[in-house]
Design a protein around this motif. Sequence first.
Motif, PDB file in Angstrom:
ATOM      1  N   PHE A  41      31.947  34.964  72.963  1.00 34.88           N
ATOM      2  CA  PHE A  41      30.588  34.877  72.090  1.00 34.88           C
ATOM      3  C   PHE A  41      29.807  33.999  73.198  1.00 34.88           C
ATOM      4  CE2 PHE A  41      28.302  33.461  68.262  1.00 34.88           C
ATOM      5  CZ  PHE A  41      28.348  34.668  68.384  1.00 34.88           C
ATOM      6  N   TYR A  42      28.529  34.713  73.441  1.00 40.32           N
ATOM      7  CA  TYR A  42      27.147  34.154  73.794  1.00 40.32           C
ATOM      8  C   TYR A  42      26.320  34.650  72.916  1.00 40.32           C
ATOM      9  CZ  TYR A  42      29.945  35.432  78.169  1.00 40.32           C
ATOM     10  OH  TYR A  42      30.695  36.208  78.754  1.00 40.32           O
ATOM     11  N   ALA A  43      25.215  33.751  73.268  1.00 39.01           N
ATOM     12  CA  ALA A  43      24.151  33.098  72.402  1.00 39.01           C
ATOM     13  C   ALA A  43      23.249  32.844  73.140  1.00 39.01           C
ATOM     14  CB  ALA A  43      23.928  32.694  70.957  1.00 39.01           C
ATOM     15  N   PHE A  44      21.741  32.991  73.757  1.00 40.33           N
ATOM     16  CA  PHE A  44      20.649  32.971  74.439  1.00 40.33           C
ATOM     17  C   PHE A  44      19.981  33.538  74.532  1.00 40.33           C
ATOM     18  CE2 PHE A  44      23.552  36.186  76.781  1.00 40.33           C
ATOM     19  CZ  PHE A  44      23.084  37.148  76.963  1.00 40.33           C
ATOM     20  N   GLU A  45      18.786  32.815  74.601  1.00 40.21           N
ATOM     21  CA  GLU A  45      17.213  33.694  75.400  1.00 40.21           C
ATOM     22  C   GLU A  45      17.268  34.253  76.238  1.00 40.21           C
ATOM     23  OE1 GLU A  45      14.160  30.316  75.623  1.00 40.21           O
ATOM     24  OE2 GLU A  45      14.075  29.859  73.846  1.00 40.21           O
ATOM     25  N   PRO A  46      17.009  35.891  76.299  1.00 42.48           N
ATOM     26  CA  PRO A  46      17.135  36.375  77.556  1.00 42.48           C
ATOM     27  C   PRO A  46      16.357  36.588  78.140  1.00 42.48           C
ATOM     28  CG  PRO A  46      15.835  37.592  75.282  1.00 42.48           C
ATOM     29  CD  PRO A  46      16.165  36.639  75.419  1.00 42.48           C
ATOM     30  N   SER A  47      15.196  35.126  78.711  1.00 41.87           N
ATOM     31  CA  SER A  47      14.082  34.661  79.287  1.00 41.87           C
ATOM     32  C   SER A  47      13.868  33.254  78.378  1.00 41.87           C
ATOM     33  CB  SER A  47      13.441  35.123  80.241  1.00 41.87           C
ATOM     34  OG  SER A  47      12.661  35.913  78.769  1.00 41.87           O
ATOM     35  N   GLU A  48      13.141  32.762  79.620  1.00 42.33           N
ATOM     36  CA  GLU A  48      12.674  30.943  78.998  1.00 42.33           C
ATOM     37  C   GLU A  48      11.725  31.659  78.599  1.00 42.33           C
ATOM     38  OE1 GLU A  48      11.297  26.313  80.726  1.00 42.33           O
ATOM     39  OE2 GLU A  48      12.331  28.428  82.144  1.00 42.33           O
ATOM     40  N   GLY A  49      11.621  31.418  77.412  1.00 45.76           N
ATOM     41  CA  GLY A  49      10.338  30.966  76.624  1.00 45.76           C
ATOM     42  C   GLY A  49      10.265  32.285  75.852  1.00 45.76           C
ATOM     43  N   SER A  50      11.345  33.714  76.009  1.00 42.61           N
ATOM     44  CA  SER A  50      11.775  34.435  74.779  1.00 42.61           C
ATOM     45  C   SER A  50      11.846  34.189  73.512  1.00 42.61           C
ATOM     46  CB  SER A  50      12.868  35.511  75.419  1.00 42.61           C
ATOM     47  OG  SER A  50      12.928  36.480  74.742  1.00 42.61           O
ATOM     48  N   ASP A  51      10.858  35.065  72.756  1.00 42.30           N
ATOM     49  CA  ASP A  51      10.924  34.838  71.369  1.00 42.30           C
ATOM     50  C   ASP A  51      11.749  36.033  70.995  1.00 42.30           C
ATOM     51  OD1 ASP A  51       8.719  33.757  71.293  1.00 42.30           O
ATOM     52  OD2 ASP A  51       7.168  35.848  71.256  1.00 42.30           O
ATOM     53  N   ASN A  52      12.813  36.180  71.401  1.00 39.98           N
ATOM     54  CA  ASN A  52      14.362  36.736  71.282  1.00 39.98           C
ATOM     55  C   ASN A  52      15.351  36.423  71.127  1.00 39.98           C
ATOM     56  OD1 ASN A  52      12.161  39.408  71.174  1.00 39.98           O
ATOM     57  ND2 ASN A  52      13.397  40.435  72.993  1.00 39.98           N
ATOM     58  N   THR A  53      16.691  36.583  70.664  1.00 37.29           N
ATOM     59  CA  THR A  53      17.948  36.389  71.228  1.00 37.29           C
ATOM     60  C   THR A  53      18.742  37.059  71.210  1.00 37.29           C
ATOM     61  OG1 THR A  53      17.733  34.475  69.843  1.00 37.29           O
ATOM     62  CG2 THR A  53      19.467  34.575  69.976  1.00 37.29           C
ATOM     63  N   VAL A  54      19.620  36.710  71.765  1.00 37.11           N
ATOM     64  CA  VAL A  54      20.375  37.940  72.356  1.00 37.11           C
ATOM     65  C   VAL A  54      21.931  37.443  72.052  1.00 37.11           C
ATOM     66  CG1 VAL A  54      22.316  38.894  74.388  1.00 37.11           C
ATOM     67  CG2 VAL A  54      19.377  38.790  74.678  1.00 37.11           C
ATOM     68  N   PHE A  55      22.911  37.698  71.160  1.00 31.75           N
ATOM     69  CA  PHE A  55      23.640  37.994  70.659  1.00 31.75           C
ATOM     70  C   PHE A  55      24.764  39.206  71.725  1.00 31.75           C
ATOM     71  CE2 PHE A  55      21.330  36.843  67.318  1.00 31.75           C
ATOM     72  CZ  PHE A  55      22.208  35.867  67.082  1.00 31.75           C
ATOM     73  N   ALA A  56      25.786  37.783  72.092  1.00 36.22           N
ATOM     74  CA  ALA A  56      27.140  39.783  72.547  1.00 36.22           C
ATOM     75  C   ALA A  56      28.240  38.861  72.658  1.00 36.22           C
ATOM     76  CB  ALA A  56      26.686  39.222  74.232  1.00 36.22           C
ATOM     77  N   VAL A  57      28.971  39.375  71.996  1.00 35.06           N
ATOM     78  CA  VAL A  57      30.522  39.330  71.125  1.00 35.06           C
ATOM     79  C   VAL A  57      31.572  40.491  72.091  1.00 35.06           C
ATOM     80  CG1 VAL A  57      32.588  39.882  69.870  1.00 35.06           C
ATOM     81  CG2 VAL A  57      29.337  39.308  69.301  1.00 35.06           C
ATOM     82  N   ASP A  58      32.561  39.211  73.037  1.00 39.33           N
ATOM     83  CA  ASP A  58      33.312  40.274  73.719  1.00 39.33           C
ATOM     84  C   ASP A  58      34.897  40.228  72.820  1.00 39.33           C
ATOM     85  OD1 ASP A  58      31.293  40.947  76.299  1.00 39.33           O
ATOM     86  OD2 ASP A  58      32.524  39.336  77.304  1.00 39.33           O
ATOM     87  N   LEU A  59      35.558  41.765  72.590  1.00 41.39           N
ATOM     88  CA  LEU A  59      36.462  42.144  71.448  1.00 41.39           C
ATOM     89  C   LEU A  59      37.232  42.380  72.926  1.00 41.39           C
ATOM     90  CD1 LEU A  59      34.528  43.473  68.774  1.00 41.39           C
ATOM     91  CD2 LEU A  59      35.208  40.772  69.361  1.00 41.39           C
ATOM     92  N   GLN A  60      38.668  42.219  72.981  1.00 40.80           N
ATOM     93  CA  GLN A  60      39.836  43.295  73.527  1.00 40.80           C
ATOM     94  C   GLN A  60      39.736  42.329  74.808  1.00 40.80           C
ATOM     95  OE1 GLN A  60      40.310  47.548  72.140  1.00 40.80           O
ATOM     96  NE2 GLN A  60      41.764  47.558  73.195  1.00 40.80           N
ATOM     97  N   SER A  61      40.351  41.842  75.531  1.00 44.24           N
ATOM     98  CA  SER A  61      39.941  41.083  76.490  1.00 44.24           C
ATOM     99  C   SER A  61      41.435  41.866  77.539  1.00 44.24           C
ATOM    100  CB  SER A  61      40.128  39.443  77.376  1.00 44.24           C
ATOM    101  OG  SER A  61      41.213  39.179  76.244  1.00 44.24           O
ATOM    102  N   ASN A  62      42.103  42.593  76.940  1.00 45.44           N
ATOM    103  CA  ASN A  62      42.891  43.232  78.241  1.00 45.44           C
ATOM    104  C   ASN A  62      42.557  45.169  78.501  1.00 45.44           C
ATOM    105  OD1 ASN A  62      43.884  44.179  75.096  1.00 45.44           O
ATOM    106  ND2 ASN A  62      46.141  44.035  76.021  1.00 45.44           N
ATOM    107  N   VAL A  63      41.640  45.523  77.892  1.00 45.77           N
ATOM    108  CA  VAL A  63      41.437  46.309  78.615  1.00 45.77           C
ATOM    109  C   VAL A  63      40.891  46.754  79.950  1.00 45.77           C
ATOM    110  CG1 VAL A  63      39.242  48.329  78.313  1.00 45.77           C
ATOM    111  CG2 VAL A  63      40.255  46.911  76.358  1.00 45.77           C
ATOM    112  N   LEU A  64      41.792  47.664  80.995  1.00 46.09           N
ATOM    113  CA  LEU A  64      41.887  47.537  82.233  1.00 46.09           C
ATOM    114  C   LEU A  64      41.449  48.945  82.624  1.00 46.09           C
ATOM    115  CD1 LEU A  64      45.461  46.124  82.711  1.00 46.09           C
ATOM    116  CD2 LEU A  64      43.613  45.320  82.840  1.00 46.09           C
ATOM    117  N   PRO A  65      40.481  48.929  83.962  1.00 45.08           N
ATOM    118  CA  PRO A  65      39.677  50.135  84.364  1.00 45.08           C
ATOM    119  C   PRO A  65      40.528  51.209  84.054  1.00 45.08           C
ATOM    120  CG  PRO A  65      39.081  48.060  85.600  1.00 45.08           C
ATOM    121  CD  PRO A  65      40.132  47.716  84.582  1.00 45.08           C
TER     122      PRO A  65
END
Length: 236
Positions: A41-65
């Motif tokens: 799970f990641y939560a961060f500003e996409p760039s310094e001073g941005s007025d947005n927040t990004v939430f990124a959720v990674d699920l099911q970590s064994n999906v092979l290409p």
Amino acid sequence: MKKTKLVTGLGVLALAAAVLVAADHIDAPDAMGTSADIADFYAFEPSEGSDNTVFAVDLQSNVLPDLAYGTFDENVLTEINIDTDDDLVEDLVIQAIPRDGKMYFFGPVAPSSTGISGEVMVDSPLGSVDISSDTAIVETTDDGVSLFAGPRQDAFFFDFFQFNAVIGGMAPQGFKPAGDPDATDDDDTTAVDTFDGANTMSIVVEIPNSLLGETTAVNVLGLPVYKTWVTTNSKQ
């Protein structure tokens, strides 16, 4: 207000939003190998001073290409919980649930109840996006919210076998981890990314902070943040 009841919290992973990441590959047996299994799970500003927040959720970590792409379970609700007043109880939720090849998002809205039970807040739609396969699809709403759902390369770098060797006292003599300032060319500093080439099933929301409101929560540096964690809930 029409809602769909989902219960039974299967996974939970928490962090305070800044440029932070938490990892928890492979959850309990009931969730393992499904899109109820929270990897990162990641939560961060996409760039310094941005007025947005990004939430990124990674699920099911064994999906092979080289295997068929994983799928999102239509009986699993993913919920991003956001604490704005520093009491470690969610004040807002952003929800995501798949239906017929699309990921539907709801919120941010105050939950009808807190804790591991959840209800789909269908009266608070945020937007939807086609679930990607080998080509990334991003949808941006009129409110400036960007949405994504689909497989992405696992961003987690970890040498699982060397970790086990160190824990078991079997690390090579003279072993120093890569990046150790005392490491020399004679030290075994070769690291292998065990997760290289593996994919996760990812859900990403970039949202203007104006939709999240003010926050009084602070991180360890004394900076205002949205304290946030993610849960997955299975339909009863």
